[in-house]
Design a protein around this motif. Structure first.
Motif, PDB file in Angstrom:
ATOM      1  N   ASP A  67      46.529  40.255  40.265  1.00 47.91           N
ATOM      2  CA  ASP A  67      45.931  39.339  39.466  1.00 47.91           C
ATOM      3  C   ASP A  67      45.379  39.084  40.992  1.00 47.91           C
ATOM      4  OD1 ASP A  67      48.024  39.084  41.403  1.00 47.91           O
ATOM      5  OD2 ASP A  67      48.590  36.823  40.671  1.00 47.91           O
ATOM      6  N   VAL A  68      44.567  39.851  41.420  1.00 46.43           N
ATOM      7  CA  VAL A  68      43.821  40.186  43.136  1.00 46.43           C
ATOM      8  C   VAL A  68      42.636  39.059  42.398  1.00 46.43           C
ATOM      9  CG1 VAL A  68      42.654  41.459  44.069  1.00 46.43           C
ATOM     10  CG2 VAL A  68      44.959  42.486  42.845  1.00 46.43           C
ATOM     11  N   PHE A  69      42.588  38.114  44.054  1.00 46.42           N
ATOM     12  CA  PHE A  69      41.247  37.872  44.016  1.00 46.42           C
ATOM     13  C   PHE A  69      40.398  38.049  45.903  1.00 46.42           C
ATOM     14  CE2 PHE A  69      44.188  35.273  46.717  1.00 46.42           C
ATOM     15  CZ  PHE A  69      43.560  34.424  46.982  1.00 46.42           C
ATOM     16  N   PHE A  70      39.134  36.450  45.822  1.00 45.76           N
ATOM     17  CA  PHE A  70      39.390  36.794  47.069  1.00 45.76           C
ATOM     18  C   PHE A  70      39.326  35.702  48.267  1.00 45.76           C
ATOM     19  CE2 PHE A  70      36.476  40.152  44.177  1.00 45.76           C
ATOM     20  CZ  PHE A  70      36.053  40.686  44.531  1.00 45.76           C
ATOM     21  N   VAL A  71      39.476  36.024  48.843  1.00 48.01           N
ATOM     22  CA  VAL A  71      40.114  34.508  49.307  1.00 48.01           C
ATOM     23  C   VAL A  71      38.743  34.069  50.709  1.00 48.01           C
ATOM     24  CG1 VAL A  71      41.164  34.060  51.775  1.00 48.01           C
ATOM     25  CG2 VAL A  71      42.306  35.961  50.391  1.00 48.01           C
ATOM     26  N   HIS A  72      38.507  32.902  50.633  1.00 50.71           N
ATOM     27  CA  HIS A  72      37.194  32.543  51.163  1.00 50.71           C
ATOM     28  C   HIS A  72      35.928  33.158  49.865  1.00 50.71           C
ATOM     29  CE1 HIS A  72      39.503  31.735  54.623  1.00 50.71           C
ATOM     30  NE2 HIS A  72      40.410  32.814  54.341  1.00 50.71           N
ATOM     31  N   SER A  73      36.447  33.176  48.555  1.00 48.43           N
ATOM     32  CA  SER A  73      34.984  33.189  48.306  1.00 48.43           C
ATOM     33  C   SER A  73      34.016  32.093  47.271  1.00 48.43           C
ATOM     34  CB  SER A  73      36.321  33.939  46.879  1.00 48.43           C
ATOM     35  OG  SER A  73      34.758  34.365  46.323  1.00 48.43           O
ATOM     36  N   LYS A  74      33.017  31.728  47.769  1.00 47.62           N
ATOM     37  CA  LYS A  74      32.671  29.989  47.325  1.00 47.62           C
ATOM     38  C   LYS A  74      31.739  30.513  45.868  1.00 47.62           C
ATOM     39  CE  LYS A  74      30.362  28.886  51.184  1.00 47.62           C
ATOM     40  NZ  LYS A  74      29.314  29.135  52.158  1.00 47.62           N
ATOM     41  N   ARG A  75      31.748  31.455  45.450  1.00 47.16           N
ATOM     42  CA  ARG A  75      31.009  31.796  43.987  1.00 47.16           C
ATOM     43  C   ARG A  75      31.442  33.910  43.460  1.00 47.16           C
ATOM     44  NH1 ARG A  75      27.659  29.415  45.774  1.00 47.16           N
ATOM     45  NH2 ARG A  75      26.507  30.996  46.879  1.00 47.16           N
ATOM     46  N   SER A  76      31.785  33.886  42.335  1.00 45.88           N
ATOM     47  CA  SER A  76      31.951  34.920  41.974  1.00 45.88           C
ATOM     48  C   SER A  76      32.106  35.650  40.361  1.00 45.88           C
ATOM     49  CB  SER A  76      33.305  35.624  42.283  1.00 45.88           C
ATOM     50  OG  SER A  76      34.711  34.975  41.657  1.00 45.88           O
ATOM     51  N   PHE A  77      31.663  36.475  39.872  1.00 47.07           N
ATOM     52  CA  PHE A  77      31.748  36.456  37.762  1.00 47.07           C
ATOM     53  C   PHE A  77      31.922  38.179  38.458  1.00 47.07           C
ATOM     54  CE2 PHE A  77      27.044  36.367  39.455  1.00 47.07           C
ATOM     55  CZ  PHE A  77      26.540  37.560  38.663  1.00 47.07           C
ATOM     56  N   ILE A  78      32.375  37.970  37.195  1.00 40.35           N
ATOM     57  CA  ILE A  78      32.274  39.482  35.810  1.00 40.35           C
ATOM     58  C   ILE A  78      31.308  39.762  35.406  1.00 40.35           C
ATOM     59  CG2 ILE A  78      33.397  40.746  35.210  1.00 40.35           C
ATOM     60  CD1 ILE A  78      35.930  40.384  35.887  1.00 40.35           C
ATOM     61  N   HIS A  79      30.269  41.067  35.330  1.00 43.26           N
ATOM     62  CA  HIS A  79      29.226  41.181  34.986  1.00 43.26           C
ATOM     63  C   HIS A  79      29.425  40.841  33.899  1.00 43.26           C
ATOM     64  CE1 HIS A  79      26.606  41.372  38.600  1.00 43.26           C
ATOM     65  NE2 HIS A  79      27.210  41.933  39.703  1.00 43.26           N
ATOM     66  N   ASP A  80      28.890  40.844  32.582  1.00 41.31           N
ATOM     67  CA  ASP A  80      29.162  40.505  31.500  1.00 41.31           C
ATOM     68  C   ASP A  80      27.439  41.426  30.425  1.00 41.31           C
ATOM     69  OD1 ASP A  80      27.599  38.717  32.326  1.00 41.31           O
ATOM     70  OD2 ASP A  80      28.954  36.938  30.911  1.00 41.31           O
ATOM     71  N   THR A  81      26.775  41.422  31.631  1.00 40.37           N
ATOM     72  CA  THR A  81      25.718  42.576  30.543  1.00 40.37           C
ATOM     73  C   THR A  81      25.964  44.323  29.531  1.00 40.37           C
ATOM     74  OG1 THR A  81      24.886  40.597  31.263  1.00 40.37           O
ATOM     75  CG2 THR A  81      23.244  42.662  29.815  1.00 40.37           C
ATOM     76  N   THR A  82      26.087  44.339  28.192  1.00 41.26           N
ATOM     77  CA  THR A  82      25.742  43.374  27.579  1.00 41.26           C
ATOM     78  C   THR A  82      26.755  43.313  27.483  1.00 41.26           C
ATOM     79  OG1 THR A  82      25.591  46.253  26.527  1.00 41.26           O
ATOM     80  CG2 THR A  82      23.201  44.636  27.093  1.00 41.26           C
ATOM     81  N   THR A  83      27.814  43.700  27.920  1.00 42.53           N
ATOM     82  CA  THR A  83      29.612  43.672  27.287  1.00 42.53           C
ATOM     83  C   THR A  83      30.267  43.254  28.807  1.00 42.53           C
ATOM     84  OG1 THR A  83      30.393  45.815  27.547  1.00 42.53           O
ATOM     85  CG2 THR A  83      29.711  44.337  24.819  1.00 42.53           C
ATOM     86  N   ASP A  84      31.361  42.569  29.169  1.00 43.56           N
ATOM     87  CA  ASP A  84      32.158  42.605  29.943  1.00 43.56           C
ATOM     88  C   ASP A  84      32.514  44.178  30.353  1.00 43.56           C
ATOM     89  OD1 ASP A  84      32.481  40.082  29.517  1.00 43.56           O
ATOM     90  OD2 ASP A  84      34.730  40.431  28.584  1.00 43.56           O
ATOM     91  N   ASN A  85      31.818  44.071  31.993  1.00 45.73           N
ATOM     92  CA  ASN A  85      32.270  45.656  32.913  1.00 45.73           C
ATOM     93  C   ASN A  85      33.145  45.822  33.182  1.00 45.73           C
ATOM     94  OD1 ASN A  85      28.587  45.017  34.286  1.00 45.73           O
ATOM     95  ND2 ASN A  85      28.988  45.312  32.067  1.00 45.73           N
ATOM     96  N   ILE A  86      33.702  45.677  32.475  1.00 45.05           N
ATOM     97  CA  ILE A  86      35.260  46.012  33.010  1.00 45.05           C
ATOM     98  C   ILE A  86      35.754  47.272  32.162  1.00 45.05           C
ATOM     99  CG2 ILE A  86      37.819  45.282  32.495  1.00 45.05           C
ATOM    100  CD1 ILE A  86      36.876  42.605  31.899  1.00 45.05           C
ATOM    101  N   MET A  87      36.976  48.067  32.741  1.00 39.93           N
ATOM    102  CA  MET A  87      37.114  49.544  32.030  1.00 39.93           C
ATOM    103  C   MET A  87      38.497  49.985  32.506  1.00 39.93           C
ATOM    104  SD  MET A  87      38.270  52.906  32.883  1.00 39.93           S
ATOM    105  CE  MET A  87      36.760  53.359  34.480  1.00 39.93           C
ATOM    106  N   LEU A  88      39.686  50.142  31.298  1.00 42.39           N
ATOM    107  CA  LEU A  88      40.969  50.650  31.926  1.00 42.39           C
ATOM    108  C   LEU A  88      41.159  51.910  31.070  1.00 42.39           C
ATOM    109  CD1 LEU A  88      43.811  49.246  32.313  1.00 42.39           C
ATOM    110  CD2 LEU A  88      43.972  48.849  29.677  1.00 42.39           C
ATOM    111  N   ARG A  89      41.615  52.793  32.072  1.00 40.91           N
ATOM    112  CA  ARG A  89      42.315  54.098  32.253  1.00 40.91           C
ATOM    113  C   ARG A  89      42.856  54.331  32.399  1.00 40.91           C
ATOM    114  NH1 ARG A  89      38.122  58.194  34.502  1.00 40.91           N
ATOM    115  NH2 ARG A  89      37.049  57.473  32.698  1.00 40.91           N
ATOM    116  N   VAL A  90      44.656  54.070  30.504  1.00 38.04           N
ATOM    117  CA  VAL A  90      45.505  55.227  30.133  1.00 38.04           C
ATOM    118  C   VAL A  90      45.648  56.695  30.834  1.00 38.04           C
ATOM    119  CG1 VAL A  90      47.701  54.030  29.732  1.00 38.04           C
ATOM    120  CG2 VAL A  90      45.604  52.607  29.525  1.00 38.04           C
ATOM    121  N   PHE A  91      46.897  56.901  31.488  1.00 35.56           N
ATOM    122  CA  PHE A  91      47.386  58.521  31.661  1.00 35.56           C
ATOM    123  C   PHE A  91      48.487  58.801  30.706  1.00 35.56           C
ATOM    124  CE2 PHE A  91      44.396  57.403  34.774  1.00 35.56           C
ATOM    125  CZ  PHE A  91      43.543  58.885  35.064  1.00 35.56           C
TER     126      PHE A  91
END
Length: 492
Positions: free
Chosen positions: A156-180
């Motif tokens: 649950d990492v967050f940005f300290v002193h952040s005013k605005r932030s967002f994860i890009h979601d075009t065309t889908t959520d820009n998230i990748m998970l790789r499991v070994f």
């Protein structure tokens, strides 16, 4: 009569027999039809079973396709349903280490007014969760998108002193998970964040600013989660094409330390630090050079005749108003800080020089008026003395002209005056600001033109300027050059 009754009864019986026969025939037809349908259905089932058996025999002869072989769902393969992922890995044990590395894609903007910056980056986390381990003969990892992230545990990492932030979601959520297979996890996401940056403008625009983006776990203290840079200083990489219009990016570097909160405890905090140096050329063209020109323009009034009041006053007021406009424009694009900036020192000193040039002319005009008043009184006092008239005699006379404006024709008309010493009959004050012409008049000057040309007397003309103007021509430029040497040596 009895025969008629018997005949009608026989007719009724005949009709009943006919209806009964038709009913039996209809029932027999329905029965035969039903039996035929059942038979055809049995034939179709038998033929489809034979075809299925033939197809199965043909598939059995081909090698099995691993990609199409029947497997369980991904959640079952990773045993997601067998564990409680609301708890961190090794819950109740030592702190789980979570490595972090960052790739900065772009540094979008720096705002001096809001004191913040906007950055787009790829944030990656590395940790091990044995609950996600699986059996693999090839020892290859499996890659998933953001849909699986909602079903497992992630930091649950967050940005300290952040005013605005967002994860890009075009065309889908820009998230990748790789499991070994051994349970190691790589979690990557693309984020744009706007964070606060405490800037010091005491040397603006000759300043350098250091801003930092801070990462920290929101819920887990250092006893549960240990954040660290995965590869030290190599954990931060930047794009070589990153550039800003007003700043030069000098360096990026990483640091880490512990942050303490009185209510919750100690947390690991990671810092992305970057140093920016402001480009000075823009401000040289837009601020410093115009201000210097206005100061130099105000010095022109020192060479203008002191009697040209409209010219000198309008020039001074114009330069003062222009300097006020420059100062207002610079402050409009800056935050309202309570300390003095470097550009304020330069602009306000330039404004003082321009304002002093206006005051200089005010002093010159006032002193000249006072001096003219004294001379007028002395002339009136000299006239009050009754002097004998010497007009028309061969005796010489001194003509004193205190006006100061003479043309070439007036000078040429002096040819008829003889060179004789000036009589000391009147006490005339020596005034260096007026044009003083001493002429000796003789009665013989009207005889011949040849004598007029030979009797031309030397005329001494004193420049019509005040002493304050003479000194200002040297003092003002010298003082301003000295100020510039001190200013640029102190801030550069």
């Amino acid at each position: 009569m009895e025969r008629r009754v018997q005949g009608s009864q026989m007719w009724i019986c005949t009709i009943k027999m006919a209806y009964l026969t038709k009913s039996l025939i209809l029932l027999l037809f329905l029965f035969v039809t039903h039996e035929c349908r059942k038979y055809s259905h049995r034939v179709r089932r038998w033929s489809s079973a034979v075809e299925t058996q033939k197809h199965a025999n043909s598939l059995a002869k081909k090698p099995p396709d691993v990609t199409k072989s029947h497997k369980t769902k991904t959640e079952q393969l990773l045993k997601v349903d067998d564990h409680d992922f609301t708890m961190r890995p090794a819950f109740g044990g030592p702190a789980i280490p979570v490595g972090v590395d960052v790739q900065v894609e772009s540094l979008d903007s720096i705002s001096e007014v809001d004191m913040d910056f906007t950055m787009t980056l790829y944030l990656r986390h590395y940790w091990k969760d044995e609950r996600l381990s699986f059996i693999s003969s090839t020892n290859k990892s499996m890659t998933f998108d953001g849909r699986l992230v909602k079903k497992i545990w992630v930091p649950d990492v967050f940005f300290v002193h952040s005013k605005r932030s967002f994860i890009h979601d075009t065309t889908t959520d820009n998230i990748m998970l790789r499991v070994f297979p051994d349970g190691h996890v790589l979690y990557s996401l693309r984020v744009t964040v706007t964070a606060a940056c405490n800037m010091d403008f005491s040397r603006f625009p000759l300043d350098s600013q250091t801003c930092s983006l801070e990462l920290e776990s929101y819920a887990y203290t250092d006893e549960d989660l240990m954040l660290y840079w995965k590869s030290g200083d190599e954990s931060l990489s930047t794009d070589d094409r990153i550039s800003l219009s007003q700043f030069l990016i000098q360096k990026f570097h990483t640091t880490s330390r512990l942050a303490f909160y009185s209510s919750t405890g100690w947390y690991n905090r990671l810092y992305i630090n970057f140093t920016l140096r402001r480009h000075i050329f823009f401000f040289l063209l837009q601020t410093y050079f115009p201000a210097t020109l206005m100061v130099m323009l105000s010095w022109v009034s020192f060479w203008i005749d002191r009697r040209a009041v409209p010219a000198r006053v309008s020039l001074g007021i114009t330069t003062v108003l222009t300097m006020s406009t420059i100062i207002t424009g610079v402050n409009a694009s800056m935050p309202r800080v309570s300390y003095i900036k470097a550009v304020d020192i330069y602009l306000w000193v330039s404004f003082v020089f321009v304002f002093l040039s206006v005051l200089e002319y005010a002093a010159v005009n006032y002193l000249s008026t006072v001096q003219d008043r004294r001379e007028r009184k002395m002339r009136m006092r000299a006239r009050s003395q009754s002097l004998p008239c010497t007009c028309g005699i061969s005796q010489t006379r001194t003509m004193i002209m205190l006006d100061g404006t003479y043309s070439e024709a007036d000078t040429n008309s002096l040819a008829g005056y003889t060179e004789e010493p000036m009589e000391e009959q009147e006490e005339v004050p020596k005034n260096p600001e007026h044009m003083v012409v001493h002429l000796s008049v003789s009665s013989e000057s009207t005889t011949t033109t040849t004598k007029k040309k030979k009797s031309l007397r030397t005329i001494s003309i004193i420049e019509n300027t005040h002493a304050i103007d003479k000194y200002s021509r040297m003092i003002f430029p010298g003082s301003y050059i000295f100020f510039n040497l001190i200013y640029w040596s102190a801030y550069c």
